[in-house]
Scaffold this motif. Structure first.
Motif, PDB file in Angstrom:
ATOM      1  N   LYS A   1       0.870  -1.216  -0.176  1.00 28.46           N
ATOM      2  CA  LYS A   1      -0.173   0.024   0.086  1.00 28.46           C
ATOM      3  C   LYS A   1       0.847   1.241  -0.157  1.00 28.46           C
ATOM      4  N   ASP A   2       2.175   1.252   0.871  1.00 28.16           N
ATOM      5  CA  ASP A   2       2.747   2.422   1.069  1.00 28.16           C
ATOM      6  C   ASP A   2       3.587   2.490  -0.254  1.00 28.16           C
ATOM      7  N   CYS A   3       3.889   1.435  -0.966  1.00 29.02           N
ATOM      8  CA  CYS A   3       4.890   1.570  -2.079  1.00 29.02           C
ATOM      9  C   CYS A   3       4.334   1.636  -3.422  1.00 29.02           C
ATOM     10  N   LEU A   4       2.832   1.432  -3.584  1.00 31.08           N
ATOM     11  CA  LEU A   4       2.468   1.439  -4.720  1.00 31.08           C
ATOM     12  C   LEU A   4       2.772   2.808  -5.753  1.00 31.08           C
ATOM     13  N   THR A   5       2.589   4.034  -5.151  1.00 25.17           N
ATOM     14  CA  THR A   5       2.835   4.874  -6.089  1.00 25.17           C
ATOM     15  C   THR A   5       4.244   5.126  -6.402  1.00 25.17           C
ATOM     16  N   ARG A   6       5.379   4.682  -5.570  1.00 23.24           N
ATOM     17  CA  ARG A   6       6.517   4.519  -6.098  1.00 23.24           C
ATOM     18  C   ARG A   6       6.632   3.509  -7.189  1.00 23.24           C
ATOM     19  N   TYR A   7       5.932   2.532  -6.942  1.00 20.63           N
ATOM     20  CA  TYR A   7       6.144   1.635  -8.036  1.00 20.63           C
ATOM     21  C   TYR A   7       5.687   2.096  -9.326  1.00 20.63           C
ATOM     22  N   ILE A   8       4.545   2.872  -9.440  1.00 15.05           N
ATOM     23  CA  ILE A   8       3.878   3.566 -10.742  1.00 15.05           C
ATOM     24  C   ILE A   8       5.204   4.480 -11.176  1.00 15.05           C
ATOM     25  N   SER A   9       5.544   5.295 -10.302  1.00 17.17           N
ATOM     26  CA  SER A   9       6.582   6.276 -10.593  1.00 17.17           C
ATOM     27  C   SER A   9       7.965   5.491 -11.274  1.00 17.17           C
ATOM     28  N   ILE A  10       8.238   4.410 -10.999  1.00 19.84           N
ATOM     29  CA  ILE A  10       9.469   3.742 -11.454  1.00 19.84           C
ATOM     30  C   ILE A  10       9.150   3.264 -12.866  1.00 19.84           C
TER      31      ILE A  10
END
Length: 206
Positions: free
Chosen positions: A156-165
């Motif tokens: 949940k906390d990392c999802l937006t970071r994964y999208i940005s990568i």
């Protein structure tokens, strides 16, 4: 005289016995009251640490909703849109989390040698990001990230970071391909005899 002393001792012992008996009864009453209070007290409710729930298809979809997106189940895939782009997660491989953004690729529109070079460069430059060509004819391209995700809270906390990568991988791929293509065109213009029939500049998804 002896009888008097015995009487006094007996009276003292009797008084002590009565006192102890009263103390015992009081203690018994107190214990009974405490027992009743314990029996009437509500059972403690265990705190459900949602963040520690194992990551599976359902909790992954909940994590996507938490971040403001709308997930859809499509077989073993979870799909959702973010900033107008489609993303997909392979829900059959948890705790290995595979997330990607995929495009169809018209090979006629691109220099595939340059595409492969740019893809390899992106995969080397961005540790978690990968660029893959899909289909037997390589008629598709996927920008992908792979991570180990065991718990709902971390995903949940990392999802937006994964999208940005993933987005960063796509942007880097586009930049590299266009730079390589421009440089190749420049070299061909210096030696026009080697560039007969060369087509105009082509750009990868940007």
């Amino acid at each position: 005289m002896v009888i008097a002393i015995i009487s006094i001792v007996a009276a003292v012992l009797l008084a002590l016995y009565v006192s102890k008996s009263q103390d015992f009864k009081a203690l018994e009453r107190d214990n009974k009251w405490l027992k009743e209070q314990r029996e009437q007290a509500p059972e403690p409710v265990a705190v459900d640490d949602v963040d520690n729930h194992p990551l599976d298809k359902e909790t992954a979809m909940e994590a996507i909703r938490y971040n403001g997106y709308v997930p859809e189940a499509d077989g073993h895939w979870i799909t959702f849109m973010a900033q107008g782009e489609h993303y997909a997660i392979d829900a059959d491989r948890f705790p290995v989390m595979v997330m990607m953004k995929h495009y169809n690729l018209d090979r006629k529109e691109y220099d595939m040698d340059l595409m492969h070079k740019a893809a390899h460069q992106v995969s080397d430059d961005i540790i978690m990001g990968k660029v893959l060509f899909t289909g037997e004819e390589e008629d598709g391209i996927a920008f992908q990230i792979t991570a180990i995700e065991n718990k709902y809270g971390h995903f949940k906390d990392c999802l937006t970071r994964y999208i940005s990568i993933i987005d960063e991988s796509q942007s880097r791929m586009s930049q590299l391909y266009n730079d390589m293509d421009a440089k190749q065109k420049e070299n061909l213009s210096v030696f026009p005899q080697l560039g007969a029939g060369a087509s105009g500049e082509k750009k990868v998804m940007s």
